[in-house]
Design an enzyme around this catalytic site. Structure first.
Site, PDB file in Angstrom:
ATOM      1  N   HIS A 431      45.717  37.599  38.645  1.00 15.37           N
ATOM      2  CA  HIS A 431      46.478  38.440  39.572  1.00 15.37           C
ATOM      3  C   HIS A 431      46.295  37.985  41.018  1.00 15.37           C
ATOM      4  O   HIS A 431      47.258  37.827  41.770  1.00 15.37           O
ATOM      5  CB  HIS A 431      46.027  39.889  39.414  1.00 15.37           C
ATOM      6  CG  HIS A 431      46.726  40.850  40.321  1.00 15.37           C
ATOM      7  ND1 HIS A 431      47.745  41.667  39.896  1.00 15.37           N
ATOM      8  CD2 HIS A 431      46.542  41.130  41.631  1.00 15.37           C
ATOM      9  CE1 HIS A 431      48.172  42.401  40.918  1.00 15.37           C
ATOM     10  NE2 HIS A 431      47.440  42.100  41.982  1.00 15.37           N
ATOM     11  N   GLU A 432      45.024  37.766  41.405  1.00 13.52           N
ATOM     12  CA  GLU A 432      44.758  37.353  42.787  1.00 13.52           C
ATOM     13  C   GLU A 432      45.312  35.953  43.062  1.00 13.52           C
ATOM     14  O   GLU A 432      45.785  35.674  44.167  1.00 13.52           O
ATOM     15  CB  GLU A 432      43.259  37.398  43.077  1.00 13.52           C
ATOM     16  CG  GLU A 432      42.618  38.776  42.935  1.00 13.52           C
ATOM     17  CD  GLU A 432      43.285  39.837  43.788  1.00 13.52           C
ATOM     18  OE1 GLU A 432      43.892  39.488  44.819  1.00 13.52           O
ATOM     19  OE2 GLU A 432      43.215  41.019  43.425  1.00 13.52           O
ATOM     20  N   HIS A 435      48.866  36.156  44.096  1.00 10.89           N
ATOM     21  CA  HIS A 435      49.096  36.411  45.519  1.00 10.89           C
ATOM     22  C   HIS A 435      48.960  35.127  46.334  1.00 10.89           C
ATOM     23  O   HIS A 435      49.692  34.914  47.297  1.00 10.89           O
ATOM     24  CB  HIS A 435      48.120  37.460  46.022  1.00 10.89           C
ATOM     25  CG  HIS A 435      48.432  38.844  45.563  1.00 10.89           C
ATOM     26  ND1 HIS A 435      49.630  39.464  45.811  1.00 10.89           N
ATOM     27  CD2 HIS A 435      47.696  39.745  44.861  1.00 10.89           C
ATOM     28  CE1 HIS A 435      49.623  40.680  45.295  1.00 10.89           C
ATOM     29  NE2 HIS A 435      48.466  40.870  44.709  1.00 10.89           N
ATOM     30  N   HIS A 441      53.453  42.740  44.671  1.00 13.31           N
ATOM     31  CA  HIS A 441      53.259  43.595  43.514  1.00 13.31           C
ATOM     32  C   HIS A 441      54.573  43.948  42.845  1.00 13.31           C
ATOM     33  O   HIS A 441      55.612  44.037  43.499  1.00 13.31           O
ATOM     34  CB  HIS A 441      52.568  44.898  43.920  1.00 13.31           C
ATOM     35  CG  HIS A 441      51.141  44.713  44.292  1.00 13.31           C
ATOM     36  ND1 HIS A 441      50.528  45.375  45.309  1.00 13.31           N
ATOM     37  CD2 HIS A 441      50.198  43.903  43.773  1.00 13.31           C
ATOM     38  CE1 HIS A 441      49.275  44.999  45.406  1.00 13.31           C
ATOM     39  NE2 HIS A 441      49.057  44.086  44.489  1.00 13.31           N
TER      40      HIS A 441
END
EC number: 3.4.24.-
Length: 796
Positions: A431-432, A435, A441
């Site tokens: 997930h990170e 980014h 999101h």
């Protein structure tokens, strides 16, 4: 004016540093169920495996009575050839450096199968496994999917260490064994609260950190008076995983619907992203040894890489691991200021996850490698935050900003993120990293109903007409069930960023010439010396008629491999007229195949600053301008097609409506690299570089013409008056006086000022001279000798 120019330059430079957004992840919610892994069997003659084994692994899930088979092969992509681990001392200095030997790490990838009642097997998803112990009683951990629902296998000790207060309790069975939970076992989230405690599911809270006046890097820009500060920060996290857990430059929200599911821009052939990972003292302390910490990191990257391989054709590969000692220092070393105990006090405040990112980013900025990004692994959290990242900082080297202050408006920005240890660390890691690649999101019900989120501009919607993505994808703000892939919106966003060059991709290498830890290993998906091709093993090579998966040589008559070479058509070199990379505009010419190679020539762009249209210049391969970028990114929130850039100075996108010139609209975006900025400079990763003081003065003058003209007119008038005054004065000096001169032989009577004898006379009477009382000179006074005519004297 010099001082004013300097001040403005400082302000604009400072403002350009902090247009980044960070995102945070939060810990998961409680589990409704947990299973035991029963009857595990390694299907080899001796039940033994090594780092290069291909084998099947079967086991039962109790109490569900399901039989699972994992069909596994080595994952050679997870470690680079020169991968190394540095063991640091308490001061952050390298104590020893070792090469990571591939043969020491039994890391596997493959596919998951479920046995049906008929006895047949059905393939249901992918698998990633790290073998810790083989033999008749094996121990392993990893993740596999069953119809997009991820199944996490973890040892009992890890579950106990990170057990949620309301997770199901364990029985008293002694010894180490394996547990399993599914994404669907995590309690379903509600969205009636924004802030969540540690008992909440993991979420990303980058939105909660201040970025100017915004709460998320994708929040719509708020109108600001012209005298407001030009900088700020926005950070986000993963548990409401990420309302926001990213920091960086993010594309305009109005484009997200336009690119849903569009893969244009993403690589057509395999790319490799080398990454670095640091384990701080809190992370290392959760393992029996430093070697176990290293093994866990490899396992995390092994699992996280799969979603990037399947979605973007990019492998995450470890290039370097740094391990800090498990004993945290009483005072953090200046070399590793991020290495602190959880909850350590710094002044009157706790050292938060955001502080770790800030100091770690400064550390990463000093590294001279070409890694895609660096990750700090920690066991600390801030409330329920378990991850934090700077957004869209892929391939970015160096650092912007200042890490010496903890003020949110002064931060160190680089290609870095922070991941806290959980029982699903791989998911937080993926997930990170999303980014870092520039993803925002996915929309959830809370974001869709948020009044500060008009037009759902803060998040990635499900479709062009539906906001809520349903919590099913990797960039969901909270952890949840069936999260094993990126949403179509996230795919479109990342790919479009690559296509528009709004993120760097120069650190992503092809799968040719990448040395791997395994050396000459056919089947690892990397074309190495002595190999013609490598399609990745028997399973991955199904249907490939160009490459022999056993020998990694071209099949008879083949010149190239369609699967890995962009200028290959039916195993033959494409003709020189074949376009292998389309033009995206006048600043990005198309590339054509050479006719004698399977590789597409290097992507080239027109020079930044080159004119490409009326008031348009090339920047990062795009024909654009500051006004056009304002219309693209913030037009829907400002004034549509009449939106213009607020000024021509900094590199943070700041816009205005010409009919409201004193109101400034700004977000967390930055102008494209190569966009002109103040002082004759150009924007580069959000900073104005190459400007000069002389150009800054000239630029300031051009931006403040009304003031300059007014001052110039005023000064000019004063100068004119002064000149006229001088002319008049000289004219009076030369005017002839109607005054009688004393005889040449007579000494003039000097005046003696005894005061006025009556009413004060005029200085000069009409037609005559001033009237004074005179005292005659002494009678016997000798006359002076005069050389000539006496000059006239004017009394006033």
């Amino acid at each position: 004016m010099k001082a004013l120019s300097c001040l403005l330059a400082v302000i604009a430079t400072a403002g350009s540093l902090f247009q980044h957004v960070d995102a945070r992840s939060h810990a998961r919610d409680r589990l409704n169920n947990i299973s035991r892994v029963e009857r595990p069997v390694i299907h080899t003659p001796s039940h033994r495996v090594h780092a290069h084994s291909h084998f099947d692994l079967t086991f039962d899930l109790y109490p569900r009575s399901s039989r699972i088979k994992l069909q596994l092969e080595p994952n050679h992509d997870v470690l680079s050839h020169d991968a190394r681990v540095a063991f640091l001392d308490g001061e952050g200095n390298v104590d020893r450096m070792e090469r990571i030997e591939r043969r020491d790490h039994r890391v596997f990838k493959g596919w998951a199968w479920v046995q049906r009642k008929s006895g047949s097997w059905e393939r249901v998803g992918w698998a990633r496994v790290m073998m810790q112990r083989d033999g008749e009683d094996p121990l392993f951990e990893g993740v596999f999917t069953v119809m997009h629902d991820h199944h996490q296998i973890i040892p009992k000790t890890k579950y106990v260490h990170k057990r949620h207060p309301h997770d199901p309790p364990l029985d008293a069975t002694p010894g180490e064994y394996m547990l399993l939970f599914r994404g669907s076992d995590i309690r379903t989230q509600t969205h009636d609260t924004v802030e969540r405690s540690i008992t909440s599911s993991p979420s990303c809270d980058a939105d909660t950190l201040a970025y100017g006046t915004q709460s998320d890097f994708m929040f719509p820009p708020l109108p600001q008076e012209n005298n407001t500060n030009l900088w700020g920060s926005l950070m986000t996290s993963i548990g409401r995983r990420q309302n926001s857990d990213t920091v960086g430059t993010v594309p305009g929200s109005q484009n997200l619907r336009d690119t849903i599911g569009n893969t244009d821009g993403c690589p057509n052939t395999r790319r490799v992203a080398l990454i670095g990972v640091v384990a701080d003292c809190t992370y290392t302390s959760t393992f029996a040894s430093e070697m176990d910490a290293k093994t866990d990191i490899i396992s995390v990257v092994n699992a996280a890489s799969v979603v990037y391989e399947h979605t973007f054709n990019i492998s995450l590969t470890l290039g370097e691991v740094n391990i800090l000692p498990k004993n945290c220092p009483a005072t953090a070393s200046s070399a590793t200021p991020f290495n602190q105990m959880c909850g350590e006090r710094v002044g009157d405040e706790s050292f938060t996850l955001a502080d770790r990112l800030n100091t770690f980013s400064a550390w990463r900025g000093k590294k001279s490698d070409d890694f895609a990004f660096w990750t700090l692994m920690t066991d600390c959290t801030t409330e329920n935050q378990v991850g934090l990242a700077w957004a869209a900082q892929l391939c970015v080297k160096g650092v912007q900003g200042d890490s010496n202050t903890r003020n949110a408006s002064s931060q160190a920005v680089s290609g870095a993120n922070v991941v806290s240890k959980t029982d699903n660390t791989w998911q937080v890691f993926a997930h990170e990293a999303g980014h870092i690649f520039g993803a925002v999101h996915d929309c959830d019900s809370a974001l869709c109903q948020d009044p500060s989120n008009p037009d759902n501009s803060r998040c990635c919607p499900s479709t062009a007409t539906t906001c809520d993505a349903g919590g099913k994808f990797m960039m969901n703000p909270t952890s949840g069930s069936q999260i094993t892939a990126f949403s179509p919106c996230s795919v479109g966003q990342i790919c479009s960023r690559m296509a528009k060059h709004s993120i760097l991709t120069n650190c992503l290498t092809t799968n040719r010439g990448v040395d791997t830890i395994s050396g000459q290993q056919c089947g690892n998906g990397i074309v190495e010396d002595g190999e013609d091709c490598d399609c990745g093993g028997d399973e991955s090579c199904k249907g490939n008629k160009c490459c022999d998966p056993k020998t990694c040589k071209y099949t008879s008559g083949s010149q190239c491999d369609d699967a890995n070479e962009e200028c290959c058509r039916d195993c033959k070199f494409a003709s020189s007229s074949t376009i292998c990379r389309l033009s995206s505009g006048p600043c990005d010419p198309e590339e054509k195949c050479t006719g004698n190679s399977g590789d597409c020539p290097r992507d080239t762009h027109s020079k930044n600053g080159e004119t490409c249209g009326t008031n348009l210049q090339c920047a990062s391969g795009q024909c654009t301008s500051r006004d056009l970028q304002c219309q693209m990114h913030l037009g829907s929130q400002v004034a549509g097609s009449r939106t213009v850039a607020f000024d021509s100075y900094g590199c943070q996108v700041a816009c205005k409506d010409p009919y409201r010139p004193d109101v400034r609209y700004e977000g967390s975006l930055t102008f494209l690299d190569g966009t002109p900025c103040g002082g004759g400079g150009t924007c580069e990763n959000g900073q104005c570089t190459g400007s000069t003081f002389g150009n800054e003065v000239s630029d300031w003058v051009s931006r403040h013409k009304p003031i300059v003209i007014g001052v110039a007119v005023g000064v000019g008038c004063l100068l004119l008056l002064a000149i006229l005054s001088c002319i008049c004065g000289r004219s009076k000096k030369r005017r002839p006086r109607n005054r009688k001169m004393a005889p040449i032989n007579m000494r003039p009577m000097p005046p003696v000022y005894n005061g006025w004898t009556g009413p004060p006379p005029n200085a000069e009477s009409p037609g005559g001279h001033p009237q004074y009382n005179h005292v005659p000179p002494p009678i016997n006074a000798p006359p002076p000798a005069y050389p000539g005519r006496m000059p006239s004297t004017r009394y006033a």
